[in-house]
Enzyme design. Structure first.
Site, PDB file in Angstrom:
ATOM      1  CG  ASP A  54      -6.668  37.984  38.658  1.00  0.00           C
ATOM      2  OD1 ASP A  54      -7.264  37.678  39.413  1.00  0.00           O
ATOM      3  OD2 ASP A  54      -5.786  37.875  37.952  1.00  0.00           O
TER       4      ASP A  54
ATOM      5  CB  VAL B 119      -0.986  26.682  44.516  1.00  0.00           C
ATOM      6  CG1 VAL B 119      -0.511  25.217  44.958  1.00  0.00           C
ATOM      7  CG2 VAL B 119      -0.315  27.879  44.723  1.00  0.00           C
ATOM      8  CB  SER B 120      -5.480  23.789  44.171  1.00  0.00           C
ATOM      9  OG  SER B 120      -6.248  25.159  44.097  1.00  0.00           O
TER      10      SER B 120
ATOM     11  CD  GLN C 236      -1.898  36.904  35.838  1.00  0.00           C
ATOM     12  OE1 GLN C 236      -1.330  37.282  35.088  1.00  0.00           O
ATOM     13  NE2 GLN C 236      -3.058  36.282  35.851  1.00  0.00           N
TER      14      GLN C 236
ATOM     15  N   GLY D 253       0.074  35.938  31.976  1.00  0.00           N
ATOM     16  CA  GLY D 253       0.638  35.127  33.044  1.00  0.00           C
ATOM     17  C   GLY D 253       1.750  36.024  33.866  1.00  0.00           C
TER      18      GLY D 253
ATOM     19  NE  ARG E 190     -10.994  39.385  43.151  1.00  0.00           N
ATOM     20  CZ  ARG E 190     -10.320  38.335  42.911  1.00  0.00           C
ATOM     21  NH1 ARG E 190     -10.126  37.543  41.814  1.00  0.00           N
ATOM     22  NH2 ARG E 190      -9.190  38.103  43.875  1.00  0.00           N
TER      23      ARG E 190
ATOM     24  CE1 TYR F 129     -12.863  35.496  51.537  1.00  0.00           C
ATOM     25  CE2 TYR F 129     -11.293  36.729  50.339  1.00  0.00           C
ATOM     26  CZ  TYR F 129     -11.660  35.632  51.329  1.00  0.00           C
ATOM     27  OH  TYR F 129     -10.675  35.416  51.910  1.00  0.00           O
ATOM     28  CG  ASP F 130     -12.422  41.548  47.303  1.00  0.00           C
ATOM     29  OD1 ASP F 130     -12.378  40.523  47.296  1.00  0.00           O
ATOM     30  OD2 ASP F 130     -12.209  42.274  46.041  1.00  0.00           O
TER      31      ASP F 130
END
Length: 322
Positions: free
Chosen positions: A273, A188-189, A209, A207, A142, A145-146
């Site tokens: 994550d 969400v998507s 997090q 689930g 990641r 991006y971060d």
């Protein structure tokens, strides 16, 4: 008097909503996008507007235009997209920031950077205030991006200190709403599309997090308020909804609102994550008079309606291929 406003990443999810709001205010809008994750469909309804201009351009190359304000939103923001070409992701954040700051310096424009809650990494402080420096893995999957976004913030503040460029930095937390990319891999998507198709809803780990979800209309309002502040207000300012939900809670809400028969499917947790993500928005309240107003269930209903229409029309495949 209207302003001439440049929105990079303007054909993206957030950028297209921002373009709409700026046009509604009477501004002239130059929308720039290379269409890596943004789509023409997001701004197709604006193409006939006399104050709107669409330009295909990659911000890793310099841009020579005359503008009063710049919103720098250009960068893939979902893990699937920013990990597809991680080197280009870092270039977009870093070279893009240099090029847009150079433009702002030349034309004396005010410039806003769309930074991210990812600068906090997997936070050791909860909720996250702007003064927290973060807990980021600099060499993980990641990191493109971060760390790209963290470096962009560094550049913004150095241009402010060294060249007195008028900067604004917004740290955007999870945002959702119509025009999200159907295959962007964000929760969400993912959940909505899976529920509408009757597919298993994929949950990573147990689930438990948490994330905080801000509806796009609220987020755009925050960006515009930040841009309108006096020059002394530079940010960074957190923009997000402090309501905190587990992935299980979100999945249950989506299943209920769609009436889906989808079952939950648990998969291993991806590397790095974050376990928790919740903004401290005291600064936004104090400096911008801003707080989100759209409750999660209302925002989810509007987003579900969008994806339902998209899937019904078979447009999701077309957008994915765009």
């Amino acid at each position: 008097m209207h302003k001439r406003v440049l929105v990079t990443g303007g054909a993206g999810f957030i950028g297209s909503h921002l373009c709409e709001r700026l046009l509604a205010r009477g501004d002239e809008v130059l929308c720039v996008d290379n269409f890596f994750t943004g789509t023409r469909a997001n701004v197709a309804h604006l193409l006939g507007h006399p104050m709107f201009e669409l330009m295909r351009h990659d911000v890793t190359f310099p841009l020579y235009v005359e503008v009063d304000e710049i919103y720098n939103l250009a960068c893939p923001a979902s893990p699937i997209h920013y990990q597809f070409d991680p080197v280009q992701t870092t270039k977009t954040s870093v070279h893009g920031a240099i090029n847009m700051l150079g433009l702002a310096k030349r034309v004396r424009a005010k410039i806003l950077q769309a930074s991210t809650s990812e600068v906090y990494g997997d936070p050791g402080v909860h909720p996250q205030p702007e003064g927290y420096w973060g807990n980021v893995n600099p060499i993980g999957p990641r990191s493109c991006y971060d760390e790209g976004k963290r470096c962009a913030e560094t550049l913004f503040f150095d241009y402010w200190r060294q060249h007195r460029v008028r900067i604004k930095v917004a740290r955007i937390f999870n945002t959702y709403g119509p025009r999200m990319h159907p295959n962007d891999g964000r929760v969400v998507s993912n959940f909505i599309v899976q529920a509408l198709k009757g597919e298993p809803i994929t949950i990573y780990g147990e689930g438990l997090q948490t994330r905080s979800f801000c509806f796009v209309d609220d987020l755009v309002e925050g960006l515009m308020r930040l841009m309108a502040t006096e020059d002394a207000v530079t940010g960074p300012v957190n923009l997000g909804n402090p309501g905190e939900f587990t992935m299980l809670q979100l999945a249950e809400a989506v299943i209920e609102l769609t009436g889906s028969a989808s079952q939950l499917q648990f998969l291993p947790l991806p590397q790095d994550d974050p376990r928790q993500r919740q903004p401290d928005i005291a600064k936004a309240a104090a400096e911008l008079g801003w707080a989100p107003t759209v409750p999660l269930r209302e925002g989810l209903k509007r987003t579900i309606d969008y994806f339902d229409a998209l899937l019904s029309a078979g447009r999701a495949q077309a957008i994915a291929a765009d």
